[in-house]
Write a protein that holds these residues in place. Structure first.
Motif, short mmCIF file in Angstrom:
data_model
loop_
_atom_site.label_atom_id
_atom_site.label_comp_id
_atom_site.label_asym_id
_atom_site.label_seq_id
_atom_site.Cartn_x
_atom_site.Cartn_y
_atom_site.Cartn_z
N GLN A 21 -43.27 41.52 77.16
CA GLN A 21 -42.92 42.89 77.51
C GLN A 21 -41.43 43.15 77.29
OE1 GLN A 21 -44.30 43.50 81.54
NE2 GLN A 21 -46.38 42.81 81.02
N THR A 22 -40.61 42.17 77.60
CA THR A 22 -39.18 42.32 77.40
C THR A 22 -38.84 42.30 75.92
OG1 THR A 22 -38.81 41.16 79.50
CG2 THR A 22 -36.92 41.42 78.04
N ALA A 64 -34.79 42.02 84.02
CA ALA A 64 -34.63 42.25 85.46
C ALA A 64 -35.34 43.52 85.90
CB ALA A 64 -33.15 42.29 85.83
N ASP A 65 -35.23 44.58 85.11
CA ASP A 65 -35.90 45.84 85.45
C ASP A 65 -37.42 45.69 85.39
OD1 ASP A 65 -33.43 47.03 85.73
OD2 ASP A 65 -33.40 47.81 83.68
N ILE A 66 -37.90 44.98 84.38
CA ILE A 66 -39.35 44.78 84.25
C ILE A 66 -39.87 43.96 85.42
CG2 ILE A 66 -41.11 43.65 82.83
CD1 ILE A 66 -39.46 44.43 80.38
N LEU A 67 -39.12 42.94 85.82
CA LEU A 67 -39.53 42.13 86.96
C LEU A 67 -39.52 42.94 88.25
CD1 LEU A 67 -40.31 39.37 88.13
CD2 LEU A 67 -37.86 38.86 88.34
N ALA A 68 -38.52 43.79 88.43
CA ALA A 68 -38.43 44.61 89.64
C ALA A 68 -39.60 45.57 89.76
CB ALA A 68 -37.11 45.37 89.66
N ALA A 69 -40.08 46.05 88.61
CA ALA A 69 -41.20 47.01 88.61
C ALA A 69 -42.56 46.33 88.63
CB ALA A 69 -41.09 47.91 87.38
N TYR A 70 -42.57 45.03 88.57
CA TYR A 70 -43.82 44.26 88.49
C TYR A 70 -44.57 44.33 89.82
CZ TYR A 70 -46.86 40.19 87.89
OH TYR A 70 -47.94 39.34 87.82
N ALA A 71 -45.84 44.68 89.76
CA ALA A 71 -46.67 44.80 90.97
C ALA A 71 -47.86 43.87 90.85
CB ALA A 71 -47.12 46.25 91.15
N PRO A 72 -47.72 42.61 91.27
CA PRO A 72 -48.81 41.65 91.12
C PRO A 72 -49.93 41.90 92.11
CG PRO A 72 -47.02 40.67 92.35
CD PRO A 72 -46.53 42.03 91.90
N GLU A 73 -51.08 41.28 91.83
CA GLU A 73 -52.25 41.44 92.69
C GLU A 73 -52.14 40.62 93.96
OE1 GLU A 73 -55.51 40.32 90.27
OE2 GLU A 73 -55.35 42.05 88.92
N ALA A 77 -47.69 46.52 75.46
CA ALA A 77 -46.44 47.19 75.82
C ALA A 77 -46.11 48.33 74.86
CB ALA A 77 -45.30 46.17 75.85
N LEU A 78 -46.37 48.13 73.58
CA LEU A 78 -46.13 49.21 72.60
C LEU A 78 -47.10 50.36 72.82
CD1 LEU A 78 -45.46 47.17 69.33
CD2 LEU A 78 -43.79 48.50 70.64
N ASP A 79 -48.37 50.04 73.09
CA ASP A 79 -49.35 51.09 73.38
C ASP A 79 -48.91 51.92 74.58
OD1 ASP A 79 -50.89 50.23 71.28
OD2 ASP A 79 -52.46 49.31 72.50
N GLY A 129 -49.70 31.40 67.82
CA GLY A 129 -50.16 30.56 68.91
C GLY A 129 -51.52 30.97 69.45
N SER A 130 -51.61 31.12 70.76
CA SER A 130 -52.86 31.51 71.40
C SER A 130 -53.14 33.01 71.27
CB SER A 130 -52.83 31.14 72.88
OG SER A 130 -51.87 31.93 73.57
N GLY A 131 -52.17 33.77 70.78
CA GLY A 131 -52.30 35.23 70.71
C GLY A 131 -51.75 35.94 71.93
N ALA A 132 -51.22 35.17 72.89
CA ALA A 132 -50.70 35.77 74.12
C ALA A 132 -49.54 36.72 73.85
CB ALA A 132 -50.27 34.68 75.09
N LEU A 133 -48.62 36.32 72.98
CA LEU A 133 -47.47 37.17 72.70
C LEU A 133 -47.91 38.44 71.99
CD1 LEU A 133 -44.45 37.64 72.77
CD2 LEU A 133 -44.23 36.32 70.66
N ALA A 134 -48.81 38.32 71.03
CA ALA A 134 -49.30 39.50 70.33
C ALA A 134 -49.97 40.47 71.30
CB ALA A 134 -50.29 39.08 69.24
N GLN A 135 -50.76 39.93 72.21
CA GLN A 135 -51.42 40.79 73.20
C GLN A 135 -50.41 41.53 74.05
OE1 GLN A 135 -54.36 38.82 75.69
NE2 GLN A 135 -53.87 40.16 77.41
N ASP A 136 -49.39 40.82 74.53
CA ASP A 136 -48.38 41.46 75.39
C ASP A 136 -47.58 42.50 74.63
OD1 ASP A 136 -49.22 39.77 77.42
OD2 ASP A 136 -47.71 38.25 76.96
#
Length: 393
Positions: A74-75, A334-343, A109-111, A98-105
């Motif tokens: 995301q960053t 830092a901004d992305i982490l601050a806005a992160y709302a985990p389950e 994020a672009l969407d 790799g596993s496709g994890a980066l492409a997925q993220d």
């Protein structure tokens, strides 16, 4: 171990065909990429399967930044989006996904930003390509796999831990100041034991043998470092050729290369006299390149000065160079982490731990670097607005 024995048999054949000795770069190519046999060409699991559990469920042999947390992708997407907007393009090309994890993220994020892109992947591993196709299937034809680099490309290129896996030449300076090229030969007497004893013999089947380096390689290395007695290290000519090719087909845009390594004055530092070759198997790191051929990854750190010089020779601009930690913080981690709302609080703790690993100087934050190469892009990019180290190259 049965697979490794098949790989070893293949390697012995290649060495015999070459007259009893092959350069280490050829050895590294075979053990990593030989069709159906090499580490990246066979079906063994290389990467952890889950981002959320990458630090606790240690499947595979190693964990990359995208496996630790989606916040990395995301960053990185913030930098990708800036490149796409500057160049008015909607194309992303990832090498070694790799596993496709980066492409997925990145795609998610672009969407979310309303940037609908076509995403291209060039992957040499058949089993990783299959994992990527399953993971990214919901994007349909927006994700395409390429067999080779495009003839022309405008957009953003991403390569996370790609250069380190390219076969390197290994050299040694003698006490007299002559350059020797390190190669591999079969041992005189091969252990033919079976069962558990066979696994113990796998590392004994091959050994280094030095031969005089060519005048060309000697001249290159004399321009890069002093002839330190019994000093061993590597030069990644394939990576430099890859950068040169990048300059031929990247018509407009930027390439973001993320890898572990150093500028040249640190890479060939007198104290780094044993080189940087490193192997990874089942989340253990060591330097025995002859252990269990085909079952372990082999890498070498990146000489980022060589990358920058190759880029300039190819007509590309060096748009920025800094540590992974500084790049991610510049791009808004830092901004992305601050806005992160985990389950759950457990997931928050895992994410905080993963972010710490990404930016800590004692972990990935300082060892990993980010370099941006491009054409037709305004400097500076967001990821390099502070702490740009191009002066150190």
């Amino acid at each position: 171990m049965a697979h490794s024995q098949r790989v070893s048999a293949f390697l012995h054949q290649q060495i015999a065909k070459a007259g009893g000795w092959i350069p280490f770069s050829e050895w590294m190519h075979h053990v990593l990429y030989a069709p159906g046999l090499g580490y990246y060409a066979a079906g063994n699991t290389k990467l952890a399967d889950s981002q959320a559990n990458a630090t606790t469920h240690l499947s595979g042999d190693f964990v990359t930044a995208p496996q630790l947390t989606p916040l990395f992708g995301q960053t990185l997407t913030r930098q990708i989006a800036e490149v796409l907007k500057q160049t008015n393009t909607a194309h992303v090309l990832e090498f070694g996904a790799g596993s496709g994890a980066l492409a997925q993220d990145i795609l998610e994020a672009l969407d979310a930003q309303g940037l609908i892109v076509d995403y291209f992947i060039l992957e040499v591993s058949a089993d990783l390509k299959h994992r990527q196709q399953e993971r990214l299937s919901r994007w349909g034809t927006r994700v395409q796999w390429l067999e080779r680099a495009p003839e022309h490309f405008a957009g953003c290129v991403v390569a996370n831990e790609v250069l380190d896996a390219m076969p390197v030449e290994v050299f040694r300076w003698t006490e007299e100041g002559a350059l020797q090229l390190r190669g591999v030969k079969s041992t005189a007497s091969r252990n033919t034991a079976s069962g558990s004893a066979a696994s113990e013999s796998l590392a004994q089947d091959f050994m280094f043998e030095d031969r005089p380096a060519s005048d060309t390689l000697t001249h290159v290395m004399q321009n890069r470092m002093p002839a330190l007695p019994d000093y061993r290290s590597e030069i990644n000519l394939q990576a430099e050729a890859w950068i040169n090719n990048l300059g031929a087909w990247l018509t407009r845009g930027a390439a973001l290369l993320i890898d572990y390594g150093f500028p040249r004055h640190e890479y060939y530092h007198p104290q780094r006299h044993r080189g940087t070759l490193m192997c990874h198997i089942q989340h253990r790191a060591h330097d025995d390149v002859f252990l269990a051929p085909g079952l372990q990854d082999i890498t070498a750190h990146v000489d980022f000065t060589a990358v920058a010089h190759a880029a300039q020779t190819a007509g590309l601009d060096v748009l920025g160079y800094t540590s992974q930690a500084r790049f991610l913080l510049n791009a808004g981690l830092a901004d992305i982490l601050a806005a992160y709302a985990p389950e759950s609080e457990q997931l928050r703790a895992q994410t905080n731990g993963a972010v710490q690993k990404l930016i800590s100087e004692a972990e990935m934050g300082e060892l990993f670097k980010v370099i941006a190469l491009g054409r037709g892009v305004v400097d500076p990019l967001i990821g390099f607005v502070r702490g740009d180290r191009r002066g150190s190259l």
